[in-house]
Design a protein around this motif. Structure first.
Motif, PDB file in Angstrom:
ATOM      1  N   GLN A  27       0.834  -1.198   0.000  1.00  0.00           N
ATOM      2  CA  GLN A  27       0.000   0.000   0.000  1.00  0.00           C
ATOM      3  C   GLN A  27       0.874   1.257   0.000  1.00  0.00           C
ATOM      4  N   THR A  28       0.411   2.284  -0.702  1.00  0.00           N
ATOM      5  CA  THR A  28       1.105   3.558  -0.650  1.00  0.00           C
ATOM      6  C   THR A  28       0.792   4.228   0.686  1.00  0.00           C
ATOM      7  N   ILE A  29       1.665   5.128   1.090  1.00  0.00           N
ATOM      8  CA  ILE A  29       1.508   5.787   2.377  1.00  0.00           C
ATOM      9  C   ILE A  29       1.983   7.228   2.237  1.00  0.00           C
ATOM     10  N   GLY A  30       1.489   8.089   3.104  1.00  0.00           N
ATOM     11  CA  GLY A  30       1.862   9.494   3.083  1.00  0.00           C
ATOM     12  C   GLY A  30       0.689  10.373   2.716  1.00  0.00           C
ATOM     13  N   HIS A  31       0.474  11.455   3.507  1.00  0.00           N
ATOM     14  CA  HIS A  31      -0.702  12.288   3.250  1.00  0.00           C
ATOM     15  C   HIS A  31      -0.433  13.782   3.387  1.00  0.00           C
ATOM     16  N   GLU A  32       0.839  14.191   3.470  1.00  0.00           N
ATOM     17  CA  GLU A  32       1.159  15.614   3.609  1.00  0.00           C
ATOM     18  C   GLU A  32       2.058  16.039   2.447  1.00  0.00           C
ATOM     19  N   CYS A  33       1.604  17.026   1.676  1.00  0.00           N
ATOM     20  CA  CYS A  33       2.433  17.458   0.552  1.00  0.00           C
ATOM     21  C   CYS A  33       2.004  18.814   0.004  1.00  0.00           C
ATOM     22  N   LEU A  34       2.951  19.415  -0.702  1.00  0.00           N
ATOM     23  CA  LEU A  34       2.720  20.567  -1.576  1.00  0.00           C
ATOM     24  C   LEU A  34       3.024  20.099  -2.993  1.00  0.00           C
ATOM     25  N   LEU A  92       1.158  23.213   6.554  1.00  0.00           N
ATOM     26  CA  LEU A  92      -0.250  23.576   6.397  1.00  0.00           C
ATOM     27  C   LEU A  92      -1.084  22.455   5.804  1.00  0.00           C
ATOM     28  N   SER A  93      -0.444  21.408   5.292  1.00  0.00           N
ATOM     29  CA  SER A  93      -1.208  20.292   4.736  1.00  0.00           C
ATOM     30  C   SER A  93      -1.825  19.419   5.825  1.00  0.00           C
ATOM     31  N   ASP A  94      -1.290  19.513   7.049  1.00  0.00           N
ATOM     32  CA  ASP A  94      -1.828  18.686   8.141  1.00  0.00           C
ATOM     33  C   ASP A  94      -1.414  19.183   9.516  1.00  0.00           C
TER      34      ASP A  94
END
Length: 338
Positions: free
Chosen positions: A55-62, A144-146
């Motif tokens: 599974q892919t992971i990670g939820h904070e980005c610009l 600011l993404s999380d």
């Protein structure tokens, strides 16, 4: 594309996966220009959450928008944007009430630690960044993404007010952002609970007036001594364990609120304590889009700088080392550069 994938506990890889694609006309595809590892990513990394191998992971980005769906009208390819981890249409009844985390069309960033990610409800979720922003602001903008909105949500949910006393439980990036949020809102006395000197230093920099390193009964005694036996007007619970939640209610004064944003694992609420002392509980998953415009303005104006929560920067392909560093508490929060 290349993306961070989780295969088993402690088994993080940077591998080839299918590119994300437009699935609905409200979608956008974003090319990631900066990403990071969240403390909540450590739950599945440690095997505390169910894992689907690969599974892919990670939820904070610009990132920069690569493509938009046919119904997206507010953004176009080439726009630089903040991607909130929880996507919303920003128009449904729940969004209009300020609870975008409960949007009727809720979605989530699934591959933030990757070269590309898909955004559900692009018009409602994304917030544009000025292309001429100071490059030195990149770490602050990434929060600011999380993590910064989540710390802010803890402070708002706890009812932090100007002149109040706040206790922040948790010295990870969310807890430190909670300190910054409480200070920005105007708390007069902010007690940060932390055992780690580098994190204590950032807490003080962000506005903490007192540091409590003890836990359990000793932590309660220390907070009561600082508050003249009264307790806190507002408590920010930024960990998510049973111990941290019990401590939160122990240090809260009668009639106060606990704002919780730590993802709960094994938590049993002390309902009798809540009833007998009239201590309330609010919070949960942060409605990032609700707070993002205000926080972006504060960052761009130089009034807040949450960027120091990043104390390690790595190339995206070294993401596994980033997870190890955070798991072993050698890093507070890791910034990843594709």
């Amino acid at each position: 594309m290349r993306a961070t994938t989780l295969h088993a506990a402690q088994d993080i890889r940077f591998t080839e996966v299918d590119d994300p694609r437009i699935e609905k006309p409200t979608d956008a595809i974003v090319k990631v220009t900066a990403a990071c590892i969240c403390g909540s990513d450590l739950w599945p990394y440690r095997g505390e959450n169910p894992i689907t191998p690969g599974q892919t992971i990670g939820h904070e980005c610009l990132g920069v928008i690569e493509e938009v769906g046919s119904e997206v009208s507010g953004f176009r390819a080439g726009d630089l944007v903040v991607v909130p981890f929880d996507h919303c249409d920003n128009t449904c009844a729940h969004c209009r009430a300020g609870m975008q985390a409960g949007c009727m069309n809720l979605g989530f960033t699934q591959s933030g630690q990757a070269e590309y990610t898909r955004v559900n409800q692009a018009d409602g979720s994304l917030v544009a960044l000025p292309v001429d922003h100071d490059p030195a602001l990149l770490p602050a903008l990434l929060t600011l993404s999380d993590v910064m909105p989540t710390g802010w949500h803890a402070a708002v949910s706890a009812g932090v007010r100007p002149g109040s006393t706040a206790v922040v439980i948790g010295d990870g990036a969310v807890g430190l952002c909670g300190v910054l949020a409480a200070a920005t809102i105007g708390a007069e006395r902010i007690i940060a609970m932390s055992r780690h000197e580098p994190r204590q230093e950032i807490a003080r920099r962000f506005g903490a007036t007192h540091i409590v390193a003890e836990r359990g009964a000793e932590a309660l005694a220390a907070v009561m001594e600082i508050t003249d036996g009264i307790g806190a007007d507002a408590v920010l619970e930024c960990v998510g364990t049973d111990q941290s939640m019990k401590t939160a209610f122990d240090v809260a004064r009668p009639g106060s609120m606990v704002g919780f944003v730590g993802v709960p694992h094994g938590v049993e609420l002390p309902v009798r304590t809540m009833f007998g002392r009239n201590v309330g509980l609010a919070g949960g998953m942060a409605p990032v889009r609700r707070y993002l415009p205000e926080l972006l303005e504060l960052v761009l104006a130089g009034r807040i700088d949450p960027g120091p929560v990043f104390d390690l920067t790595l190339p995206l392909e070294e993401v596994a080392e980033g997870y190890r560093a955070m798991d072993e508490r050698r890093a507070i929060k890791v910034l990843l550069q594709p």
